[in-house]
Enzyme design. Sequence first.
Site, PDB file in Angstrom:
ATOM      1  CG  HIS A 156      -2.483  -1.104   1.418  1.00 12.46           C
ATOM      2  ND1 HIS A 156      -1.946  -1.858   1.952  1.00 12.46           N
ATOM      3  CD2 HIS A 156      -3.066  -1.096   0.785  1.00 12.46           C
ATOM      4  CE1 HIS A 156      -2.853  -2.522   2.306  1.00 12.46           C
ATOM      5  NE2 HIS A 156      -3.650  -2.469   1.112  1.00 12.46           N
ATOM      6  CE  LYS A 198      -3.290  -8.556  -2.813  1.00 14.78           C
ATOM      7  NZ  LYS A 198      -4.048 -10.068  -2.551  1.00 14.78           N
TER       8      LYS A 198
END
Length: 281
Positions: free
Chosen positions: A37, A151
């Site tokens: 992140h 992802k």
Amino acid sequence: MLIFSKKADLKAHLQHHIQAGTTIGFVPTMGALHSGHLSLMQQSVAQNGITVVSIFVNPTQFNNPEDLEKYPRTLEADAEKIQGLNPDIIIFAPTVDDMYEGHTISQHYNFDGLENQMEGAHRPGHFDGVGTVVKKLFEIVQPTRAYFGEKDFQQLQIVKKLVEKENMPIHIIGCPISREESGLAMSSRNERLSAEERHGAAFIYQVLQEARTRFAQESIDSVKSYVAQEFKAHPEFVPEYFEIADEDTLIPATLKENRKYRAFIAVFLGNVRLIDNISLN
């Protein structure tokens, strides 16, 4: 550091930036932040005048109530990580009531079939929930650019389709998968694995890497057979699907053509569901 819990307050704060023509980068998250992140945030900070990060566990994209209940919520720790990265990043951490105004339901979307493959087939309603919350967030933040990790590659393609269909002037940027040293794709769900499981979960990426090697010389059926045999020999993993699909349409491939392909996998280790993918050519 600015943290907003109400969308009206955030919109009011951003209005003068929008009027001044400041570029806004946006990183939507469900919290439990990891370095994957943070890498998205770093890219946003480098490419935009200001960056907004949302932290919101969206109930409408969970088709499993237990999964929603167990999803980690670590707002204080998340804010500390963002503060350490760049104190100018703005955090938006709304409540469910503020986001949905008492009507916690999804809008239904047609993503031209992208929503019917893989995750969509195994998690009914999931992408309606994703589309609903992402559209709400985009309308609040009005970003110039929004950043998503590869992802969740299917989600990335869904968001690109959402922006296209809703005619939103937002540039969607896909960012490479961040991996732990073992190769395991970084995920907030990894926190629910035991230390032994987390170490062993590197097996998923090892299988994907070998699948990519074999894809260069073997048929799609042969690669799928290899993957099935590998997981059969490791019964601690329970595969939900392994698919080789066209990157653009996400339609499962049967014969290799002059297209870009990606291998996708979802597997349970204990009661934790893990997903990963890899580009094949």
